[in-house]
Design an enzyme around this catalytic site. Structure first.
Site, PDB file in Angstrom:
ATOM      1  N   HIS A 307       0.850  -1.192   0.000  1.00 33.86           N
ATOM      2  CA  HIS A 307       0.000   0.000   0.000  1.00 33.86           C
ATOM      3  C   HIS A 307       0.879   1.234   0.000  1.00 33.86           C
ATOM      4  CE1 HIS A 307      -3.185   2.815   1.043  1.00 33.86           C
ATOM      5  NE2 HIS A 307      -3.994   1.886   0.601  1.00 33.86           N
ATOM      6  N   ASP A 364      -7.902  -5.446  -0.040  1.00 36.12           N
ATOM      7  CA  ASP A 364      -8.421  -6.304  -1.104  1.00 36.12           C
ATOM      8  C   ASP A 364      -8.049  -7.772  -0.954  1.00 36.12           C
ATOM      9  OD1 ASP A 364      -9.687  -4.267  -2.593  1.00 36.12           O
ATOM     10  OD2 ASP A 364      -7.743  -3.598  -3.328  1.00 36.12           O
TER      11      ASP A 364
HETATM   12  N1  CMC Z   1       4.162  -7.575  -4.920  1.00 38.73           N
HETATM   13  C1  CMC Z   1       5.498  -7.544  -5.112  1.00 38.73           C
HETATM   14  N2  CMC Z   1       6.260  -6.456  -4.952  1.00 38.73           N
HETATM   15  C2  CMC Z   1       5.626  -5.325  -4.612  1.00 38.73           C
HETATM   16  C3  CMC Z   1       4.256  -5.262  -4.389  1.00 38.73           C
HETATM   17  C4  CMC Z   1       3.512  -6.448  -4.552  1.00 38.73           C
HETATM   18  N3  CMC Z   1       2.182  -6.449  -4.367  1.00 38.73           N
HETATM   19  N4  CMC Z   1       3.879  -4.011  -4.054  1.00 38.73           N
HETATM   20  C5  CMC Z   1       5.013  -3.284  -4.063  1.00 38.73           C
HETATM   21  N5  CMC Z   1       6.074  -4.066  -4.399  1.00 38.73           N
HETATM   22  C6  CMC Z   1       7.486  -3.677  -4.446  1.00 38.73           C
HETATM   23  C7  CMC Z   1       7.775  -2.851  -5.688  1.00 38.73           C
HETATM   24  O1  CMC Z   1       8.163  -3.673  -6.766  1.00 38.73           O
HETATM   25  C8  CMC Z   1       8.890  -1.950  -5.206  1.00 38.73           C
HETATM   26  O2  CMC Z   1      10.067  -2.729  -5.165  1.00 38.73           O
HETATM   27  P1  CMC Z   1      11.506  -2.007  -5.455  1.00 38.73           P
HETATM   28  O3  CMC Z   1      11.685  -1.033  -4.341  1.00 38.73           O
HETATM   29  O4  CMC Z   1      12.483  -3.126  -5.468  1.00 38.73           O
HETATM   30  O5  CMC Z   1      11.351  -1.341  -6.792  1.00 38.73           O
HETATM   31  C9  CMC Z   1       8.510  -1.668  -3.755  1.00 38.73           C
HETATM   32  O6  CMC Z   1       7.720  -2.800  -3.350  1.00 38.73           O
HETATM   33  C10 CMC Z   1       7.687  -0.396  -3.578  1.00 38.73           C
HETATM   34  O7  CMC Z   1       6.530  -0.519  -4.404  1.00 38.73           O
HETATM   35  P2  CMC Z   1       5.872   0.649  -5.226  1.00 38.73           P
HETATM   36  O8  CMC Z   1       5.196   0.106  -6.429  1.00 38.73           O
HETATM   37  O9  CMC Z   1       6.873   1.738  -5.435  1.00 38.73           O
HETATM   38  O10 CMC Z   1       4.811   1.161  -4.178  1.00 38.73           O
HETATM   39  P3  CMC Z   1       3.593   2.084  -4.488  1.00 38.73           P
HETATM   40  O11 CMC Z   1       3.298   2.819  -3.250  1.00 38.73           O
HETATM   41  O12 CMC Z   1       3.837   2.894  -5.721  1.00 38.73           O
HETATM   42  O13 CMC Z   1       2.409   1.069  -4.865  1.00 38.73           O
HETATM   43  C11 CMC Z   1       0.618  -0.443  -4.695  1.00 38.73           C
HETATM   44  C12 CMC Z   1       1.421   0.665  -3.997  1.00 38.73           C
HETATM   45  C13 CMC Z   1      -0.613  -0.759  -3.849  1.00 38.73           C
HETATM   46  C14 CMC Z   1       0.126   0.046  -6.060  1.00 38.73           C
HETATM   47  C15 CMC Z   1       1.510  -1.696  -4.847  1.00 38.73           C
HETATM   48  O14 CMC Z   1       1.906  -2.176  -3.590  1.00 38.73           O
HETATM   49  C16 CMC Z   1       0.836  -2.798  -5.648  1.00 38.73           C
HETATM   50  O15 CMC Z   1       0.917  -2.809  -6.884  1.00 38.73           O
HETATM   51  N6  CMC Z   1       0.134  -3.758  -4.962  1.00 38.73           N
HETATM   52  C17 CMC Z   1      -0.612  -4.789  -5.645  1.00 38.73           C
HETATM   53  C18 CMC Z   1      -1.948  -4.214  -6.120  1.00 38.73           C
HETATM   54  C19 CMC Z   1      -2.916  -3.999  -4.981  1.00 38.73           C
HETATM   55  O16 CMC Z   1      -3.086  -4.862  -4.129  1.00 38.73           O
HETATM   56  N7  CMC Z   1      -3.604  -2.851  -5.003  1.00 38.73           N
HETATM   57  C20 CMC Z   1      -4.609  -2.500  -4.003  1.00 38.73           C
HETATM   58  C21 CMC Z   1      -4.175  -1.376  -3.125  1.00 38.73           C
HETATM   59  S1  CMC Z   1      -5.214  -1.203  -1.667  1.00 38.73           S
HETATM   60  C22 CMC Z   1      -6.747  -0.716  -2.265  1.00 38.73           C
HETATM   61  C23 CMC Z   1      -6.734   0.657  -2.814  1.00 38.73           C
HETATM   62  O17 CMC Z   1      -6.344   1.617  -2.119  1.00 38.73           O
HETATM   63  O18 CMC Z   1      -7.138   0.806  -3.951  1.00 38.73           O
END
Ligand code: CMC
Length: 427
Positions: A307, A364
């Site tokens: 998140h 989720d």
């Molecule tokens: N699985 C594997 N690696 C992950 C995941 C995941 N679900 N989420 C983040 N990472 C890694 C990402 O690859 C990055 O690694 P590195 O630092 O080596 O590049 C690090 O963790 C930071 O991730 P980020 O993408 O920069 O984080 P963000 O804040 O931009 O993204 C997120 C947040 C929710 C989009 C992301 O965690 C994600 O894609 N999760 C899966 C989709 C999901 O479950 N979404 C629902 C969110 S909660 C409901 C809502 O608010 O809508």
């Protein structure tokens, strides 16, 4: 230097930028005069460090796993309030007394019907169209029936409009489902509660009466409360941004629904179930999927994990996990996917990759398993998120217009070609 200013030395010039502080001690540097005074802007792709507004609606402390609506912990609301009370709280900044609740419930009932002419719209969608796209189209279509609902002309009507949106979206969702399975639509009833009414419209049929189960109603009520607001997330920011151009509120909410449909946002609840199902069909090989999720070269991510704001635990996920167990036990359902989800969570929470990046199950991760137990089809899961999130979107829109609107318009740093004359290219 005063404690209430941050000092910035830029281009040989010293600027004092005011520090602003919220009621929970969050601090920000107010850069609203920066460009005017220095010629510089700030750059913050995806707004990781940017506060876009002041808001009195929802407080989150992602480090401590705190979520409060209008100051009230979400756990207390999930335990003791109804979704309709929570919606009222978000919209009106006070928990409703019995008279207020009665008036609000009456408004919701009065506006639960879909304009009859709109029923035919459902016939135009191709079979298999995703319900989220149908829903955003239908909500947008409301703007043709109620064209005068924008930031300037609405004020007097906001209670009716909010009630119509919150109520009719439930009717539309159920109609879309009935259409998709080729059954006649079921009209809303004046006697049922918000959640019971929705379940009735979804599952009742002329040949098989649906008996509303109180445990399912309770779980649904709780899920909707937990989704009701989440401050400046992607869809709420969309609503505020589009609304700032004085767009019709229905069209604005339709854009919020589109934003929510993405798999990185609300669409994750459906994506979690597809992921769990793939793991099941693949023989339950958890390690394989954990390895894929950690591989930077592999686009696969553990859906329902991570998140932007929560870096400790998502308080919504904690409640939902518990409700998931309670409901499945009560309904005597054994779902293999729940077992896979729990194993996945256990392995991921021990794995240094997830620990280091502070990745935890989010809202989720377990919600889809509950929806499935209720009989709600997978492609409707994100629609359920919309039902929950509507009060939050409307509350943010109301708050935005109450402060006087300035159109949202970020700047950029241009990195394209410098001046290139056409005559230099086309000889
Ligand atoms: N699985 C594997 N690696 C992950 C995941 C995941 N679900 N989420 C983040 N990472 C890694 C990402 O690859 C990055 O690694 P590195 O630092 O080596 O590049 C690090 O963790 C930071 O991730 P980020 O993408 O920069 O984080 P963000 O804040 O931009 O993204 C997120 C947040 C929710 C989009 C992301 O965690 C994600 O894609 N999760 C899966 C989709 C999901 O479950 N979404 C629902 C969110 S909660 C409901 C809502 O608010 O809508």
């Amino acid at each position: 230097m005063s404690e209430n200013f941050a000092e910035l030395i830029i281009g040989g010039k010293k600027l004092e930028l005011p520090i602003v502080e919220g009621t929970e001690g969050e601090k920000a540097i107010d850069i609203s005069s920066l460009r005017r005074e220095s010629g510089f802007i700030t750059i913050d792709p995806s707004f990781l460090n940017t506060g876009a507004c002041f808001s009195k609606i929802t407080f989150i402390d992602g480090e401590k796993g705190i979520l409060r609506y209008r100051g009230i912990p979400v756990q207390e609301l999930a335990e003791d309030a109804s979704f309709i009370e929570t919606a009222y709280l978000l919209l009106h900044n006070e928990f409703p007394n019995s008279d207020q609740l009665e008036c609000f419930s009456k408004l919701l009932t009065e506006h639960s019907m879909l304009h009859e002419d709109m029923r035919h719209f459902f016939d135009g969608f191709p079979r298999g169209a995703h319900p989220m796209h149908i829903l955003s189209t239908m909500i947008n279509a409301l703007s043709t029936f109620y064209p005068n609902v924008d930031a300037l002309s609405l004020i007097d009507d906001i209670n009716v409009t909010a009630a119509r949106l919150i109520s009719v979206v439930r009717t539309m969702a159920a109609f879309a489902y009935k259409k998709s399975i080729g059954e006649p639509v079921v009209y809303p009833s004046a006697d049922d509660s918000y959640c019971a009414n929705f379940l009735h419209m979804m599952f009742d049929s002329p040949v098989k009466k649906y008996k509303v189960d109180k445990d399912i109603v309770k779980a649904l009520n709780q899920l909707l409360i937990l989704h009701a607001d989440h401050e400046q997330n992607c869809s709420t920011t969309t609503v505020r941004t589009i609304g700032s151009a004085q767009v019709n509120l229905y069209a604005t909410i339709s854009a919020g629904i589109s934003a929510l449909s993405g798999p990185l946002h609300g669409g994750a609840n459906q994506a979690v179930m597809s992921m769990l199902e793939s793991i099941r069909q693949d023989g339950g090989d958890i390690e394989k999927y954990i390895t894929m999720a950690k591989d930077a070269e592999d686009p696969f991510r553990l859906m329902g994990f991570g998140h932007r704001v929560y870096k400790n635990f998502d308080p919504r996920a904690t409640i939902i996990k518990e409700t998931c167990h309670t409901l499945l036990n009560k309904l005597e359902i054994e779902d293999e996917l729940l077992g896979i989800a729990m194993q996945l969570e256990e392995v991921a929470l021990e794995d240094p990759y997830f620990v280091k990046r502070k990745l935890y199950p989010n809202v989720d991760f377990y919600s889809g398993i509950i929806y499935k137990a209720m009989g709600i089809p997978e492609n409707m899961f994100t629609v359920m998120f919309v039902l929950g999130r509507l009060p939050g979107w409307i509350a943010h829109w109301k708050e935005m217009i109450s402060k006087g609107i300035k159109i949202a318009r970020p700047r950029q740093i241009y990195t394209g070609k410098t001046l290139t004359h056409l005559s230099d290219i086309v000889k």
